[in-house]
Motif scaffolding. Sequence first.
Motif, PDB file in Angstrom:
ATOM      1  N   ALA B  63       0.825  -1.204   0.000  1.00 25.24           N
ATOM      2  CA  ALA B  63       0.000   0.000   0.000  1.00 25.24           C
ATOM      3  C   ALA B  63       0.859   1.253   0.000  1.00 25.24           C
ATOM      4  CB  ALA B  63      -0.901  -0.001   1.229  1.00 25.24           C
ATOM      5  N   GLY B  64       0.254   2.351  -0.433  1.00 21.38           N
ATOM      6  CA  GLY B  64       0.983   3.612  -0.440  1.00 21.38           C
ATOM      7  C   GLY B  64       0.043   4.794  -0.373  1.00 21.38           C
ATOM      8  N   ASP B  65       0.564   5.926   0.124  1.00 25.89           N
ATOM      9  CA  ASP B  65      -0.248   7.150   0.140  1.00 25.89           C
ATOM     10  C   ASP B  65      -0.205   7.775  -1.253  1.00 25.89           C
ATOM     11  OD1 ASP B  65       2.463   8.134   0.397  1.00 25.89           O
ATOM     12  OD2 ASP B  65       1.533  10.072   0.745  1.00 25.89           O
ATOM     13  N   ARG B  66      -0.841   8.926  -1.413  1.00 23.98           N
ATOM     14  CA  ARG B  66      -0.975   9.496  -2.761  1.00 23.98           C
ATOM     15  C   ARG B  66      -0.285  10.847  -2.941  1.00 23.98           C
ATOM     16  NH1 ARG B  66      -5.574   7.128  -5.145  1.00 23.98           N
ATOM     17  NH2 ARG B  66      -4.993   8.262  -7.017  1.00 23.98           N
ATOM     18  N   ARG B  67       0.391  11.332  -1.904  1.00 25.25           N
ATOM     19  CA  ARG B  67       0.919  12.702  -1.993  1.00 25.25           C
ATOM     20  C   ARG B  67       2.305  12.754  -2.615  1.00 25.25           C
ATOM     21  NH1 ARG B  67       0.559  16.401   3.170  1.00 25.25           N
ATOM     22  NH2 ARG B  67      -1.598  16.400   2.463  1.00 25.25           N
ATOM     23  N   PHE B 230     -13.034  14.838   0.756  1.00 24.47           N
ATOM     24  CA  PHE B 230     -13.716  15.837  -0.081  1.00 24.47           C
ATOM     25  C   PHE B 230     -13.478  15.574  -1.556  1.00 24.47           C
ATOM     26  CE2 PHE B 230     -12.796  18.035   3.956  1.00 24.47           C
ATOM     27  CZ  PHE B 230     -14.112  18.126   4.386  1.00 24.47           C
ATOM     28  N   ARG B 231     -12.237  15.213  -1.870  1.00 21.22           N
ATOM     29  CA  ARG B 231     -11.910  14.953  -3.278  1.00 21.22           C
ATOM     30  C   ARG B 231     -12.084  13.476  -3.628  1.00 21.22           C
ATOM     31  NH1 ARG B 231      -8.061  18.509  -1.620  1.00 21.22           N
ATOM     32  NH2 ARG B 231      -8.064  20.524  -2.675  1.00 21.22           N
ATOM     33  N   GLY B 232     -12.299  12.648  -2.618  1.00 19.46           N
ATOM     34  CA  GLY B 232     -12.415  11.213  -2.890  1.00 19.46           C
ATOM     35  C   GLY B 232     -11.093  10.589  -3.280  1.00 19.46           C
ATOM     36  N   ILE B 233     -10.002  11.019  -2.602  1.00 24.80           N
ATOM     37  CA  ILE B 233      -8.690  10.423  -2.885  1.00 24.80           C
ATOM     38  C   ILE B 233      -8.283   9.569  -1.686  1.00 24.80           C
ATOM     39  CG2 ILE B 233      -6.281  10.891  -3.463  1.00 24.80           C
ATOM     40  CD1 ILE B 233      -7.210  13.701  -4.355  1.00 24.80           C
ATOM     41  N   TYR B 234      -8.016   8.308  -1.918  1.00 21.94           N
ATOM     42  CA  TYR B 234      -7.682   7.389  -0.830  1.00 21.94           C
ATOM     43  C   TYR B 234      -6.380   6.671  -1.145  1.00 21.94           C
ATOM     44  CZ  TYR B 234     -12.448   8.302   0.551  1.00 21.94           C
ATOM     45  OH  TYR B 234     -13.586   8.930   0.942  1.00 21.94           O
ATOM     46  N   PRO B 235      -5.722   6.141  -0.113  1.00 21.33           N
ATOM     47  CA  PRO B 235      -4.500   5.360  -0.375  1.00 21.33           C
ATOM     48  C   PRO B 235      -4.790   4.208  -1.334  1.00 21.33           C
ATOM     49  CG  PRO B 235      -4.780   5.710   1.983  1.00 21.33           C
ATOM     50  CD  PRO B 235      -6.024   6.201   1.331  1.00 21.33           C
ATOM     51  N   THR B 236      -3.755   3.784  -2.050  1.00 17.66           N
ATOM     52  CA  THR B 236      -3.949   2.639  -2.954  1.00 17.66           C
ATOM     53  C   THR B 236      -3.364   1.384  -2.311  1.00 17.66           C
ATOM     54  OG1 THR B 236      -2.001   3.450  -4.092  1.00 17.66           O
ATOM     55  CG2 THR B 236      -4.102   3.727  -5.207  1.00 17.66           C
ATOM     56  N   LEU B 237      -4.101   0.299  -2.438  1.00 11.53           N
ATOM     57  CA  LEU B 237      -3.643  -0.982  -1.894  1.00 11.53           C
ATOM     58  C   LEU B 237      -3.765  -2.056  -2.961  1.00 11.53           C
ATOM     59  CD1 LEU B 237      -5.486   0.481   0.593  1.00 11.53           C
ATOM     60  CD2 LEU B 237      -4.573  -1.475   1.804  1.00 11.53           C
ATOM     61  N   LYS B 238      -2.779  -2.944  -2.965  1.00  9.67           N
ATOM     62  CA  LYS B 238      -2.855  -4.110  -3.852  1.00  9.67           C
ATOM     63  C   LYS B 238      -2.605  -5.367  -3.031  1.00  9.67           C
ATOM     64  CE  LYS B 238      -1.101  -1.874  -8.064  1.00  9.67           C
ATOM     65  NZ  LYS B 238      -2.339  -1.271  -8.482  1.00  9.67           N
ATOM     66  N   LEU B 239      -3.249  -6.464  -3.455  1.00 10.05           N
ATOM     67  CA  LEU B 239      -3.046  -7.752  -2.801  1.00 10.05           C
ATOM     68  C   LEU B 239      -2.248  -8.641  -3.741  1.00 10.05           C
ATOM     69  CD1 LEU B 239      -6.737  -8.167  -1.660  1.00 10.05           C
ATOM     70  CD2 LEU B 239      -4.808  -7.589  -0.189  1.00 10.05           C
ATOM     71  N   VAL B 240      -1.194  -9.251  -3.216  1.00 16.13           N
ATOM     72  CA  VAL B 240      -0.368 -10.145  -4.031  1.00 16.13           C
ATOM     73  C   VAL B 240      -0.457 -11.537  -3.401  1.00 16.13           C
ATOM     74  CG1 VAL B 240       1.934 -10.547  -4.968  1.00 16.13           C
ATOM     75  CG2 VAL B 240       1.187  -8.216  -4.495  1.00 16.13           C
ATOM     76  N   ASP B 241      -1.115 -12.455  -4.086  1.00 16.96           N
ATOM     77  CA  ASP B 241      -1.215 -13.816  -3.558  1.00 16.96           C
ATOM     78  C   ASP B 241      -1.177 -14.836  -4.691  1.00 16.96           C
ATOM     79  OD1 ASP B 241      -3.710 -13.670  -4.658  1.00 16.96           O
ATOM     80  OD2 ASP B 241      -4.757 -13.349  -2.768  1.00 16.96           O
ATOM     81  N   GLN B 243      -3.319 -16.116  -6.531  1.00 18.92           N
ATOM     82  CA  GLN B 243      -4.120 -15.785  -7.718  1.00 18.92           C
ATOM     83  C   GLN B 243      -3.484 -14.692  -8.571  1.00 18.92           C
ATOM     84  OE1 GLN B 243      -6.959 -15.543  -4.826  1.00 18.92           O
ATOM     85  NE2 GLN B 243      -6.376 -17.695  -4.897  1.00 18.92           N
ATOM     86  N   GLY B 244      -2.547 -13.959  -8.000  1.00 21.31           N
ATOM     87  CA  GLY B 244      -1.915 -12.884  -8.739  1.00 21.31           C
ATOM     88  C   GLY B 244      -1.999 -11.571  -7.982  1.00 21.31           C
ATOM     89  N   VAL B 245      -1.962 -10.474  -8.734  1.00 23.17           N
ATOM     90  CA  VAL B 245      -2.012  -9.143  -8.123  1.00 23.17           C
ATOM     91  C   VAL B 245      -3.376  -8.540  -8.403  1.00 23.17           C
ATOM     92  CG1 VAL B 245      -0.959  -6.855  -8.091  1.00 23.17           C
ATOM     93  CG2 VAL B 245       0.440  -8.850  -8.590  1.00 23.17           C
ATOM     94  N   ARG B 246      -4.046  -8.045  -7.372  1.00 24.21           N
ATOM     95  CA  ARG B 246      -5.297  -7.349  -7.638  1.00 24.21           C
ATOM     96  C   ARG B 246      -5.428  -6.119  -6.754  1.00 24.21           C
ATOM     97  NH1 ARG B 246      -6.345 -11.784  -4.541  1.00 24.21           N
ATOM     98  NH2 ARG B 246      -7.844 -11.524  -2.860  1.00 24.21           N
ATOM     99  N   ASP B 247      -6.183  -5.137  -7.248  1.00 24.81           N
ATOM    100  CA  ASP B 247      -6.386  -3.888  -6.506  1.00 24.81           C
ATOM    101  C   ASP B 247      -7.452  -4.083  -5.449  1.00 24.81           C
ATOM    102  OD1 ASP B 247      -4.615  -2.473  -8.060  1.00 24.81           O
ATOM    103  OD2 ASP B 247      -6.135  -1.909  -9.529  1.00 24.81           O
ATOM    104  N   VAL B 248      -7.283  -3.390  -4.321  1.00 29.47           N
ATOM    105  CA  VAL B 248      -8.387  -3.291  -3.381  1.00 29.47           C
ATOM    106  C   VAL B 248      -9.235  -2.122  -3.902  1.00 29.47           C
ATOM    107  CG1 VAL B 248      -9.037  -2.845  -0.998  1.00 29.47           C
ATOM    108  CG2 VAL B 248      -6.946  -4.084  -1.489  1.00 29.47           C
ATOM    109  N   GLU B 249     -10.518  -2.369  -4.090  1.00 30.40           N
ATOM    110  CA  GLU B 249     -11.403  -1.353  -4.688  1.00 30.40           C
ATOM    111  C   GLU B 249     -11.373  -0.059  -3.890  1.00 30.40           C
ATOM    112  OE1 GLU B 249     -13.300  -1.401  -7.456  1.00 30.40           O
ATOM    113  OE2 GLU B 249     -12.355  -3.324  -7.946  1.00 30.40           O
ATOM    114  N   GLU B 250     -11.405   1.055  -4.598  1.00 29.65           N
ATOM    115  CA  GLU B 250     -11.370   2.354  -3.919  1.00 29.65           C
ATOM    116  C   GLU B 250     -12.578   2.518  -2.993  1.00 29.65           C
ATOM    117  OE1 GLU B 250     -11.570   6.093  -6.226  1.00 29.65           O
ATOM    118  OE2 GLU B 250      -9.605   6.455  -5.316  1.00 29.65           O
ATOM    119  N   SER B 251     -13.733   1.997  -3.420  1.00 30.72           N
ATOM    120  CA  SER B 251     -14.934   2.124  -2.589  1.00 30.72           C
ATOM    121  C   SER B 251     -14.744   1.388  -1.261  1.00 30.72           C
ATOM    122  CB  SER B 251     -16.142   1.571  -3.338  1.00 30.72           C
ATOM    123  OG  SER B 251     -15.900   0.239  -3.716  1.00 30.72           O
ATOM    124  N   GLN B 252     -14.058   0.231  -1.330  1.00 28.09           N
ATOM    125  CA  GLN B 252     -13.806  -0.526  -0.095  1.00 28.09           C
ATOM    126  C   GLN B 252     -12.862   0.248   0.822  1.00 28.09           C
ATOM    127  OE1 GLN B 252     -12.039  -4.424  -0.691  1.00 28.09           O
ATOM    128  NE2 GLN B 252     -11.952  -4.788   1.507  1.00 28.09           N
TER     129      GLN B 252
END
Lengths: 227, 268
Positions: B63-67, B230-241, B243-252
């Motif tokens: 995971a990582g922040d966005r700034r 306010f802007r709807g900007i959230y940290p990004t997370l990915k799962l590596v297992d 099955q492969g690499v997948r994004d954690v949905e922004e809504s989640q």
Amino acid sequence: MSLPFYVSPEQLMQDKAEYAKKGIAKGRSIVAMEYGDGVLFVADNPSSSLFKISEIYDTIAFSGAGKYSEFERLRKAGIQHADLKGFMYSREDVTARALANAYSQTLGTIFSQELKPFEVEILLAQIGNGSRETELYRIAFDGTIFHEKQRVAIGGRADAVLSALRARDSETVPDVKTALTHCIHALETATDQKVSLDGLEVATLDRTRVGRKFRRVAFQEANALLS
Amino acid sequence: MSQCSSFFDFIAHARPELMPAARWGTDGPKTWSADEVQRTILPQLTHGTTVLAIKYDEGVVIAGDRRATEGYQVASRRMEKVFKTDSHSAVAIAGVAGPCVEMAKLFAVELEHYEKLDGVPLSCEGKANRLGHMVKANFPMVMQGLVVIPLFVGFDVKQNTGRIFKYDVTGGKYEETDYHAVGSGGKDARVTVKERFRKNVSESETITLALQALLSAAEEDVGTGGPDVFRGIYPTLKLVDAQGVRDVEESQVASLCEPLARARLERE
């Protein structure tokens, strides 16, 4: 000291072409044809680790017939060309047309300048979003490019394979199962012997996939598809 | 023609101007005294950012922040710092934005190039080593202040386990057993994870832990951005297992951030 014999350019080229054709004719055939979701490749290849069909880029696949060491060299050069271009510009700027041109240049130069021409035939396919954007290229040993439609065959009995495929032509684009059956039938007709599925290398460029479209179809999967 | 399957080595030979180190210019790298390195370079090593990786029972969360910052200015609020590099690996990068993004892109091409030429993907260890070589090759740029510190996460299909590798600026590669975080907020994130980490917990618990760590880092470190509702900007997370690499949905991520932030307020 005696002067070397004069050989006319026509004779020289003819000899080289004959030599290359002979080399290619010894090899087995490979066929590619369009199906509903992309392009299907079937190669008569008993080895399960030395491949004749390979991925070049996201939507581009390569297949070589003839001398293994030579088409393997061209395959590697193609991947380097594509990855370099995609890295320098953008992934969407990598096209089979540019690659076919590069192969044509390389093979043309080798044919006219080297003592021994490459005994290879190259098949390149690229898929787009719809079936109209599918591109199939065949590049001959002397660098001649052929832009083919719907189906293409290379290797030893390419003409026989192609005419066997044409005989089974239909109006509609076949699904993957029909396409595979047709390809196997064409290879069998051309060689006049039964082809077993484990002696075949099968791969697809499948536009329903996300990201890289190339995929190898394993024996079990091909078997399940046919039964 | 070279027999090597490395794209990095290929462009070093064929198109040297495309190499990251082409930034040296023609004069070659500037030399620094140990004292100058101490004063000028080291403070920059933790350029704004927090990226982290935590293992869970079936894989790794990265995971990582966005700034992104330029001095005291916010350069970007939507920067992406976690990159999928092939079907079973991802990197998150801390450091100077330009070279960081370039290294992630080059590394992804490197892995794909190898896979296509050799017909099989590199092993997990092989990928981690390759990234180490690239960090090492970047060292002259570190001397000019262009620092790149990646965090590599891969799923080792042979060992059937997720793995985390961290690097230093010289290209040293060190495997972490459970978790790690780098960047200016890395220490805050590490402390938070350290307090709450348990082995073999579920994917969802680990996602929550990763977000908690990023929230801590964002609160303590100016270089790290927190969730921006306010802007709807959230940290990004990915799962590596497996099955492969997948994004954690922004809504989640959004729905998880809310209660976490609220719980913090209530404790204060």
